[in-house]
Scaffold this motif. Sequence first.
Motif, PDB file in Angstrom:
ATOM      1  N   GLN A  15      -9.200  -4.490  -1.677  1.00  0.00           N
ATOM      2  CA  GLN A  15      -9.887  -5.766  -1.526  1.00  0.00           C
ATOM      3  C   GLN A  15      -8.887  -6.928  -1.548  1.00  0.00           C
ATOM      4  O   GLN A  15      -9.003  -7.866  -0.749  1.00  0.00           O
ATOM      5  CB  GLN A  15     -10.923  -5.936  -2.636  1.00  0.00           C
ATOM      6  N   GLN A  16      -7.911  -6.874  -2.446  1.00  0.00           N
ATOM      7  CA  GLN A  16      -6.885  -7.919  -2.497  1.00  0.00           C
ATOM      8  C   GLN A  16      -6.069  -7.950  -1.210  1.00  0.00           C
ATOM      9  O   GLN A  16      -5.743  -9.024  -0.691  1.00  0.00           O
ATOM     10  CB  GLN A  16      -5.966  -7.684  -3.701  1.00  0.00           C
ATOM     11  N   PHE A  17      -5.741  -6.767  -0.706  1.00  0.00           N
ATOM     12  CA  PHE A  17      -4.960  -6.685   0.537  1.00  0.00           C
ATOM     13  C   PHE A  17      -5.694  -7.365   1.684  1.00  0.00           C
ATOM     14  O   PHE A  17      -5.095  -8.087   2.494  1.00  0.00           O
ATOM     15  CB  PHE A  17      -4.677  -5.217   0.869  1.00  0.00           C
ATOM     16  N   LEU A  18      -7.004  -7.133   1.773  1.00  0.00           N
ATOM     17  CA  LEU A  18      -7.788  -7.692   2.873  1.00  0.00           C
ATOM     18  C   LEU A  18      -8.031  -9.186   2.737  1.00  0.00           C
ATOM     19  O   LEU A  18      -8.254  -9.880   3.736  1.00  0.00           O
ATOM     20  CB  LEU A  18      -9.149  -6.975   2.960  1.00  0.00           C
ATOM     21  N   GLU A  19      -7.993  -9.690   1.513  1.00  0.00           N
ATOM     22  CA  GLU A  19      -8.405 -11.065   1.264  1.00  0.00           C
ATOM     23  C   GLU A  19      -7.430 -12.127   1.770  1.00  0.00           C
ATOM     24  O   GLU A  19      -7.853 -13.219   2.150  1.00  0.00           O
ATOM     25  CB  GLU A  19      -8.638 -11.282  -0.232  1.00  0.00           C
ATOM     26  N   SER A  20      -6.132 -11.864   1.768  1.00  0.00           N
ATOM     27  CA  SER A  20      -5.202 -12.946   2.093  1.00  0.00           C
ATOM     28  C   SER A  20      -3.898 -12.444   2.693  1.00  0.00           C
ATOM     29  O   SER A  20      -3.467 -11.310   2.421  1.00  0.00           O
ATOM     30  CB  SER A  20      -4.875 -13.753   0.829  1.00  0.00           C
ATOM     31  N   GLU A  21      -3.285 -13.306   3.486  1.00  0.00           N
ATOM     32  CA  GLU A  21      -1.965 -12.991   4.028  1.00  0.00           C
ATOM     33  C   GLU A  21      -0.916 -12.995   2.918  1.00  0.00           C
ATOM     34  O   GLU A  21       0.089 -12.291   3.016  1.00  0.00           O
ATOM     35  CB  GLU A  21      -1.581 -13.993   5.116  1.00  0.00           C
ATOM     36  N   ALA A  22      -1.139 -13.772   1.860  1.00  0.00           N
ATOM     37  CA  ALA A  22      -0.198 -13.776   0.739  1.00  0.00           C
ATOM     38  C   ALA A  22      -0.109 -12.387   0.115  1.00  0.00           C
ATOM     39  O   ALA A  22       0.987 -11.899  -0.196  1.00  0.00           O
ATOM     40  CB  ALA A  22      -0.623 -14.805  -0.303  1.00  0.00           C
ATOM     41  N   ALA A  23      -1.263 -11.735  -0.052  1.00  0.00           N
ATOM     42  CA  ALA A  23      -1.276 -10.384  -0.605  1.00  0.00           C
ATOM     43  C   ALA A  23      -0.593  -9.417   0.354  1.00  0.00           C
ATOM     44  O   ALA A  23       0.152  -8.526  -0.064  1.00  0.00           O
ATOM     45  CB  ALA A  23      -2.714  -9.942  -0.874  1.00  0.00           C
ATOM     46  N   GLN A  24      -0.830  -9.588   1.642  1.00  0.00           N
ATOM     47  CA  GLN A  24      -0.200  -8.702   2.626  1.00  0.00           C
ATOM     48  C   GLN A  24       1.317  -8.897   2.664  1.00  0.00           C
ATOM     49  O   GLN A  24       2.070  -7.933   2.833  1.00  0.00           O
ATOM     50  CB  GLN A  24      -0.825  -8.936   4.001  1.00  0.00           C
ATOM     51  N   ARG A  25       1.775 -10.132   2.486  1.00  0.00           N
ATOM     52  CA  ARG A  25       3.218 -10.359   2.413  1.00  0.00           C
ATOM     53  C   ARG A  25       3.807  -9.645   1.194  1.00  0.00           C
ATOM     54  O   ARG A  25       4.881  -9.044   1.279  1.00  0.00           O
ATOM     55  CB  ARG A  25       3.510 -11.868   2.348  1.00  0.00           C
ATOM     56  N   ARG A  26       3.106  -9.720   0.084  1.00  0.00           N
ATOM     57  CA  ARG A  26       3.596  -9.058  -1.122  1.00  0.00           C
ATOM     58  C   ARG A  26       3.642  -7.542  -0.917  1.00  0.00           C
ATOM     59  O   ARG A  26       4.605  -6.878  -1.296  1.00  0.00           O
ATOM     60  CB  ARG A  26       2.705  -9.422  -2.310  1.00  0.00           C
ATOM     61  N   TYR A  27       2.588  -7.007  -0.290  1.00  0.00           N
ATOM     62  CA  TYR A  27       2.540  -5.557  -0.075  1.00  0.00           C
ATOM     63  C   TYR A  27       3.648  -5.094   0.867  1.00  0.00           C
ATOM     64  O   TYR A  27       4.409  -4.174   0.547  1.00  0.00           O
ATOM     65  CB  TYR A  27       1.179  -5.140   0.501  1.00  0.00           C
ATOM     66  N   TRP A  28       3.750  -5.726   2.032  1.00  0.00           N
ATOM     67  CA  TRP A  28       4.691  -5.226   3.043  1.00  0.00           C
ATOM     68  C   TRP A  28       6.149  -5.506   2.681  1.00  0.00           C
ATOM     69  O   TRP A  28       7.030  -4.735   3.047  1.00  0.00           O
ATOM     70  CB  TRP A  28       4.362  -5.809   4.416  1.00  0.00           C
ATOM     71  N   SER A  29       6.408  -6.571   1.926  1.00  0.00           N
ATOM     72  CA  SER A  29       7.796  -6.798   1.494  1.00  0.00           C
ATOM     73  C   SER A  29       8.227  -5.696   0.531  1.00  0.00           C
ATOM     74  O   SER A  29       9.357  -5.203   0.594  1.00  0.00           O
ATOM     75  CB  SER A  29       7.938  -8.176   0.837  1.00  0.00           C
ATOM     76  N   GLY A  30       7.305  -5.277  -0.356  1.00  0.00           N
ATOM     77  CA  GLY A  30       7.625  -4.169  -1.256  1.00  0.00           C
ATOM     78  C   GLY A  30       7.731  -2.844  -0.527  1.00  0.00           C
ATOM     79  O   GLY A  30       8.621  -2.034  -0.791  1.00  0.00           O
ATOM     80  N   ALA A  31       6.819  -2.616   0.430  1.00  0.00           N
ATOM     81  CA  ALA A  31       6.843  -1.370   1.193  1.00  0.00           C
ATOM     82  C   ALA A  31       8.117  -1.235   2.012  1.00  0.00           C
ATOM     83  O   ALA A  31       8.651  -0.131   2.188  1.00  0.00           O
ATOM     84  CB  ALA A  31       5.627  -1.302   2.116  1.00  0.00           C
ATOM     85  N   ALA A  32       8.620  -2.361   2.518  1.00  0.00           N
ATOM     86  CA  ALA A  32       9.839  -2.318   3.329  1.00  0.00           C
ATOM     87  C   ALA A  32      11.006  -1.738   2.549  1.00  0.00           C
ATOM     88  O   ALA A  32      11.900  -1.111   3.127  1.00  0.00           O
ATOM     89  CB  ALA A  32      10.185  -3.716   3.838  1.00  0.00           C
ATOM     90  N   LYS A  33      11.015  -1.955   1.239  1.00  0.00           N
ATOM     91  CA  LYS A  33      12.068  -1.388   0.394  1.00  0.00           C
ATOM     92  C   LYS A  33      11.676   0.000  -0.112  1.00  0.00           C
ATOM     93  O   LYS A  33      12.442   0.958  -0.016  1.00  0.00           O
ATOM     94  CB  LYS A  33      12.337  -2.315  -0.793  1.00  0.00           C
ATOM     95  N   GLY A  34      10.476   0.102  -0.649  1.00  0.00           N
ATOM     96  CA  GLY A  34      10.068   1.343  -1.311  1.00  0.00           C
ATOM     97  C   GLY A  34       9.860   2.507  -0.370  1.00  0.00           C
ATOM     98  O   GLY A  34      10.245   3.637  -0.670  1.00  0.00           O
ATOM     99  N   TRP A  35       9.244   2.274   0.798  1.00  0.00           N
ATOM    100  CA  TRP A  35       8.965   3.376   1.715  1.00  0.00           C
ATOM    101  C   TRP A  35      10.247   4.004   2.238  1.00  0.00           C
ATOM    102  O   TRP A  35      10.322   5.219   2.418  1.00  0.00           O
ATOM    103  CB  TRP A  35       8.125   2.882   2.886  1.00  0.00           C
ATOM    104  N   ARG A  36      11.248   3.170   2.490  1.00  0.00           N
ATOM    105  CA  ARG A  36      12.511   3.711   3.010  1.00  0.00           C
ATOM    106  C   ARG A  36      13.139   4.658   1.994  1.00  0.00           C
ATOM    107  O   ARG A  36      13.659   5.708   2.339  1.00  0.00           O
ATOM    108  CB  ARG A  36      13.450   2.557   3.331  1.00  0.00           C
TER     109      ARG A  36
END
Length: 282
Positions: free
Chosen positions: A53-74
């Motif tokens: 729900q947080q992910f869908l609610e705002s671009e700010a949440a999506q920025r937080r998610y994808w910036s972390g994923a860019a490091k963690g997923w690799r």
Amino acid sequence: MIAPYEAAGAEEIAEILATQPAAVLTGAGISTDSGIPDYRSPGAPKRNPMTWQQFLESEAAQRRYWSGAAKGWRRMGRFEPNAGHLALAALEAGGYVVGVATQNVDSLHRRAGSKHVIELHGHLRTVHCLPHGHVETADSLLARIRADNPWLADERVTEGPDGDAAIAEELVDTFVLPRCLECGGAMAPDVVMFGNFVSAENNRAATQLMNRADALLVVGTSLVVNTGVKMVHRARRQGKPVMLVNRGATPVDALAQFRVDGSTSAVLERVAELLGVATPAA
């Protein structure tokens, strides 16, 4: 050589699997020996994962998610299957395991050689756009993210258990969000985030797996997620034995024929050894 105390309970598991091939349910605890942290075992650091729900609610949440994923997923791609993953693959090849339903998103069961794997909570191999479901590989998306956010190469982070990572808030605010290459829509991971639901397809597959098995072996999960608990209750209703291997208690311990509090890798490696199936070196 496996110390006897590390593989306590393996004999009982091997005895059941010898005549009653099992469905296997795994959680984060099977991957800790590969170096991937979990967040529910005793002593695990507290964390507050983002909800769907947080992910869908705002671009700010999506920025937080994808910036972390860019490091963690690799970094997740650098982890290797451990002896527990390899033992389950060998047990499946030997006919003692009918398949694995996993709550993990790390793909380590597949990489270990397991053939019948149900990824209940998704995986990190692909992503999709929210408007139309266009699919892109994670490698492609992460390459685009790093190109648009070169500062990520230098940022030191705190790694999380699901391929996420904590990034300083002031840097997150500057993060350039990835967009779908086909429609320009927002991108989402192919994982089941907290607050979202396991797909109907995966629920059906888990049910079918349990129906085909003669027993249930639960490995490395505290069973606080309803999907796993459902498999335990289904096994009990069908009169099939339930075996638990986990560090720490679970809410359904009383429903199991027996439980083993110990190393998942050591126990599974010993089970494979007792049943005479070859396990490649981890």
